[in-house]
Design an enzyme around this catalytic site. Structure first.
Site, PDB file in Angstrom:
ATOM      1  N   HIS A 178       1.619   4.323  -2.917  1.00 48.24           N
ATOM      2  CA  HIS A 178       1.574   5.787  -2.797  1.00 48.24           C
ATOM      3  C   HIS A 178       2.884   6.404  -3.302  1.00 48.24           C
ATOM      4  O   HIS A 178       2.882   7.361  -4.073  1.00 48.24           O
ATOM      5  CB  HIS A 178       1.416   6.198  -1.325  1.00 48.24           C
ATOM      6  CG  HIS A 178       0.024   6.029  -0.773  1.00 48.24           C
ATOM      7  ND1 HIS A 178      -1.095   6.517  -1.409  1.00 48.24           N
ATOM      8  CD2 HIS A 178      -0.407   5.470   0.385  1.00 48.24           C
ATOM      9  CE1 HIS A 178      -2.157   6.233  -0.664  1.00 48.24           C
ATOM     10  NE2 HIS A 178      -1.778   5.601   0.421  1.00 48.24           N
ATOM     11  N   ASP A 206      -7.616   7.541   2.726  1.00 50.66           N
ATOM     12  CA  ASP A 206      -7.218   7.984   1.386  1.00 50.66           C
ATOM     13  C   ASP A 206      -8.447   8.327   0.552  1.00 50.66           C
ATOM     14  O   ASP A 206      -8.482   9.351  -0.135  1.00 50.66           O
ATOM     15  CB  ASP A 206      -6.453   6.874   0.652  1.00 50.66           C
ATOM     16  CG  ASP A 206      -5.152   6.524   1.360  1.00 50.66           C
ATOM     17  OD1 ASP A 206      -4.626   7.391   2.066  1.00 50.66           O
ATOM     18  OD2 ASP A 206      -4.688   5.387   1.190  1.00 50.66           O
ATOM     19  N   HIS A 250       0.838  -1.206   0.000  1.00 51.55           N
ATOM     20  CA  HIS A 250       0.000   0.000   0.000  1.00 51.55           C
ATOM     21  C   HIS A 250       0.877   1.263   0.000  1.00 51.55           C
ATOM     22  O   HIS A 250       0.731   2.132  -0.867  1.00 51.55           O
ATOM     23  CB  HIS A 250      -0.915  -0.036   1.234  1.00 51.55           C
ATOM     24  CG  HIS A 250      -1.841   1.127   1.362  1.00 51.55           C
ATOM     25  ND1 HIS A 250      -3.178   1.039   1.092  1.00 51.55           N
ATOM     26  CD2 HIS A 250      -1.627   2.413   1.729  1.00 51.55           C
ATOM     27  CE1 HIS A 250      -3.746   2.207   1.276  1.00 51.55           C
ATOM     28  NE2 HIS A 250      -2.828   3.069   1.678  1.00 51.55           N
ATOM     29  N   GLU A 251       1.810   1.331   0.949  1.00 50.53           N
ATOM     30  CA  GLU A 251       2.648   2.531   1.039  1.00 50.53           C
ATOM     31  C   GLU A 251       3.568   2.649  -0.178  1.00 50.53           C
ATOM     32  O   GLU A 251       3.795   3.746  -0.684  1.00 50.53           O
ATOM     33  CB  GLU A 251       3.466   2.525   2.333  1.00 50.53           C
ATOM     34  CG  GLU A 251       2.632   2.594   3.612  1.00 50.53           C
ATOM     35  CD  GLU A 251       1.683   3.792   3.662  1.00 50.53           C
ATOM     36  OE1 GLU A 251       2.008   4.839   3.081  1.00 50.53           O
ATOM     37  OE2 GLU A 251       0.596   3.666   4.254  1.00 50.53           O
TER      38      GLU A 251
HETATM   39 ZN    ZN Z   1      -2.915   5.109   2.075  1.00 45.53          ZN
END
Ligand code: ZN
Length: 330
Positions: A154, A227, A150-151
């Site tokens: 981003h 988010d 996930h990170e």
């Molecule tokens: Zn996030």
């Protein structure tokens, strides 16, 4: 709630007192408020409070000066660059910066440093902005893997969209109340305006985490709620308040009312038809979906890099910009 009488009486008395001052007596009346917009017009009329001085939140140059004051008493190592700290703390006020300096000193002592080092400041800023590390909140390996992808999602999207701010740090150490990881972008300079392109890039970056989960793990999770909230908010503002939707044109839709003295309560009244409401919804959806597609394309186009990034995150938990660039061969 029937308190108006009291307020009006106070106001009238204040106005009477102010008018009673002899102009040659040398009395200067000063007052401060956080809510100039709710003041009675009579108070602001010429001859009462003639001069208004705005004391805004400090900008970057201001923050450097404020940090100089609050770090004066600290024994600091030579590598400390106050302008980097100022750059990492947009929107913070003097009290926050004092808090960061204090926190950095405490962290330095705990870590056994003889001087406060840059890493102590970094840790202090992370602590103030994202909450303290929760090292004992143990994620199971599957969750940890998900947070890493996930990170990394981003970060990868942020590095690839044209106006993305450079990624400064990626972490998968849980912090604060609910954050399981974070990707920190550092603005190159302080900004007061955002262009349409920048807002669209921000939406794509926000959706990058969720898309990485979907592409690599085949499913999405609850981890992207915040988010999505932010992305929807940006898209709604673009359509309703910034005139950035072609179909709706340069108009403002909806009127926001802030209840006096209750800053948290904002009500919105609708000043458009049901048909327009439908169009607004579809335009917001179109903007967010566009961001989602861009994020997905960037992620599937750079699968190897993202995989490497996620694996390094799993191994080290925190990655700096230098480590990330090395990995991405930039
Ligand atoms: Zn996030």
């Amino acid at each position: 709630m029937g308190g108006h009488d009291e307020r009006e009486q106070t106001l009238n008395q204040l106005l009477t007192e102010m008018d009673g001052f002899d102009t040659s007596a040398g009395v200067v009346v000063m007052a401060a408020t956080n809510r100039p917009e709710v003041l009675d017009k009579a108070l602001l009329r010429a001859g009462r409070f003639d001069r208004q001085i705005v004391v805004d939140k400090p900008d970057m140059a201001d923050r450097v000066e404020i940090l100089k004051i609050h770090t004066k008493a600290l024994t600091m190592s030579k590598d400390i660059d106050l302008s980097v700290i100022a750059r990492r703390t947009p929107g913070l006020v003097g009290a926050d910066l004092a808090n960061i300096a204090n926190e950095a000193a405490i962290i330095a002592i705990r870590s056994g440093h003889s001087k406060v080092e840059m890493s102590d400041f970094e840790a202090a800023i992370d602590r103030i902005l994202a909450g303290p590390e929760k090292k004992n909140r143990v994620l199971n390996p599957e969750e940890k893997r998900r947070v890493a992808y996930h990170e990394a999602g981003h970060a990868l999207v942020a590095e690839h969209v044209p106006t993305g701010q450079p990624v400064h740090k990626i972490s998968i150490i849980p912090r604060g109340v609910s954050a399981l990881g974070f990707t920190l972008q550092l603005p190159v300079e302080e900004k007061f305006l955002s262009t349409e392109e920048e807002l669209k890039d921000q939406i794509a970056i926000l959706l990058g985490g969720r898309m990485a989960e979907q592409v690599f793990l085949g499913s999405i999770s609850t981890g992207a709620q915040n988010d999505l909230e932010k992305a929807s908010e940006i898209a709604r503002n673009m359509v309703c308040y910034l005139g950035m939707s072609k179909k709706l044109g340069p108009l403002i839709y909806g009127k926001q009312h802030r209840l006096q003295f209750l800053e948290t309560e904002v009500t919105e009244s609708r000043n458009y038809s049901d048909d327009t409401a439908k169009l607004i919804d579809s335009e917001i959806l179109a903007l967010v979906t566009e961001g989602e597609d861009r994020a997905r394309n960037l992620i599937t186009g750079n699968k190897k890099s993202l995989e490497k990034l996620a694996n390094l995150l799993l191994e080290k938990e925190v990655i700096s910009r230098e480590e990330m660039l090395l990995l991405l061969n930039k």
